[in-house]
Design an enzyme around this catalytic site. Structure first.
Site, PDB file in Angstrom:
ATOM      1  N   THR A  51     -53.055  23.776  17.250  1.00  0.00           N
ATOM      2  CA  THR A  51     -54.031  24.334  18.189  1.00  0.00           C
ATOM      3  C   THR A  51     -53.411  24.507  19.575  1.00  0.00           C
ATOM      4  OG1 THR A  51     -55.884  23.386  16.987  1.00  0.00           O
ATOM      5  CG2 THR A  51     -56.284  23.926  19.288  1.00  0.00           C
ATOM      6  N   GLU A  95     -60.561  14.622  19.887  1.00  0.00           N
ATOM      7  CA  GLU A  95     -60.173  16.034  19.717  1.00  0.00           C
ATOM      8  C   GLU A  95     -59.119  16.440  20.745  1.00  0.00           C
ATOM      9  OE1 GLU A  95     -59.864  18.512  17.809  1.00  0.00           O
ATOM     10  OE2 GLU A  95     -61.717  19.676  17.795  1.00  0.00           O
TER      11      GLU A  95
HETATM   12  N1  HSE Z   1     -61.812  26.799  20.045  1.00  0.00           N
HETATM   13  C1  HSE Z   1     -60.624  26.157  19.637  1.00  0.00           C
HETATM   14  C2  HSE Z   1     -59.481  27.143  19.675  1.00  0.00           C
HETATM   15  C3  HSE Z   1     -60.803  25.653  18.241  1.00  0.00           C
HETATM   16  O1  HSE Z   1     -59.652  28.230  19.115  1.00  0.00           O
HETATM   17  O2  HSE Z   1     -58.454  26.864  20.279  1.00  0.00           O
HETATM   18  C4  HSE Z   1     -59.585  25.021  17.630  1.00  0.00           C
HETATM   19  O3  HSE Z   1     -59.608  23.653  17.764  1.00  0.00           O
END
Ligand code: HSE
Length: 307
Positions: free
Chosen positions: A181, A128
């Site tokens: 992201t 990830e």
């Molecule tokens: N919590 C993470 C974000 C999830 O909002 O950046 C996305 O991978």
């Protein structure tokens, strides 16, 4: 058993007030993956369908998490990974997480389950991190455990499984644009005002309580995000219009799915979730942007073997 086929589900992270800690699992969308034991040592990505992703193990999310596990075991064979990708990368419904957990879940099954789900999440975090440039587990945990999960801490990794009311359904619209992201994280402030923090943790606490007690009114009253949404919603076309129409259609709440551009809503009952789908469709039909919409019961089982 030398080969296994799995369904690795999409997930919704953050769930409005739980940035980086809360998530839930979907059952109507996900990737298929095949993991195979082979004589040649090491990890090899042997097939990718659906989207263009790197075949080099060290550059592929599924490969990186698989390597993290492989380096923790001592075996005289290797693994091949096939990825049948249905979750578009950068869609905000846990595309990288599905890849990251899929390889380690499949390998673990073929090895006779030496690792528990928390340990699998530890390996998957490495994959990830390749995609999002930071170690977080709010998509990984629901994909592996199913239902709603809360990541209590990353170091040491502690994951809590939160009960899910029976009649809770998600509707998710996925506009066909990509938001990375890492970029959606870059627009966030490093510090937040204390008053906003108080509102946010009060909502997160009450949302978790509402999930425990199947209190739909409390869930509705808690699905609010005063910290992240004001910054990220600007990246998503027609965000406010979708949210307004979805709430008018009877949803309990709506917010950004993960880092976007997908927008999720939660509803009590399948009928309302379908009405919400129509509301989302009406807004986006005029936008000129391609989209798809998923209606899904919360998937309480998570990742699963399909062959
Ligand atoms: N919590 C993470 C974000 C999830 O909002 O950046 C996305 O991978």
């Amino acid at each position: 058993m030398n080969e296994i086929k799995i369904f690795s589900p999409a997930t919704v992270a953050n769930v409005a007030c739980g940035f980086d800690v809360l998530g839930f699992c979907l059952d109507s969308v996900g990737d298929d993956m095949v993991i195979r034991k082979v004589d040649k040592k090491g990890i090899r990505i042997s097939r990718i369908e659906g989207f263009e992703l790197p075949y080099e193990t060290e550059k592929n999310v599924a490969g990186v998490s698989a390597l993290a596990m492989y380096n923790a075991i001592d075996v005289d064979f290797g693994f091949e990974i096939e990825i049948y990708k249905r979750i578009k990368p950068g869609s905000g419904i846990g595309s990288s997480a599905a890849s990251a957990v899929g390889s380690v879940f499949g390998m673990n099954e073929l090895l006779g389950r030496p690792f528990n789900k928390t340990q699998l999440t530890e390996f998957a975090i490495k994959g990830e991190a390749l995609a999002s440039k930071c170690e977080h587990a709010d998509n990984l945990a629901p994909a592996l455990f199913g239902g709603f999960t809360l990541v209590k801490s990353v170091v040491p990794l502690k994951i809590l499984e939160i009960p899910c009311p029976n009649d809770l359904y998600a509707t998710i619209i996925h506009p066909q644009i990509e938001i990375k992201t890492s970029e959606a994280r870059a627009v966030l402030p490093k510090e937040v005002p204390l008053a906003d923090a108080i509102t946010q943790w009060s909502n997160l606490g009450s949302l978790v309580h509402g999930l425990h007690t199947s209190d739909y009114d409390l869930i509705k009253d808690s699905l609010k995000d005063v910290i992240i949404e004001p910054h990220r919603s600007k990246l998503i076309p027609f965000y406010n219009e979708v949210k307004n129409e979805v709430l008018k259609a009877g949803a309990l709440g709506a917010s950004i799915s993960g880092s976007g551009p997908s927008i999720f809503s939660l509803s009590k009952g399948l009928e309302t979730a379908k009405t919400v789908k129509e509301a989302m469709k009406t807004v986006y039909a005029k936008s000129g942007i391609d989209f798809d919409i998923h209606v899904s019961k919360i998937n309480t089982k998570g990742i699963k073997i399909i062959d």
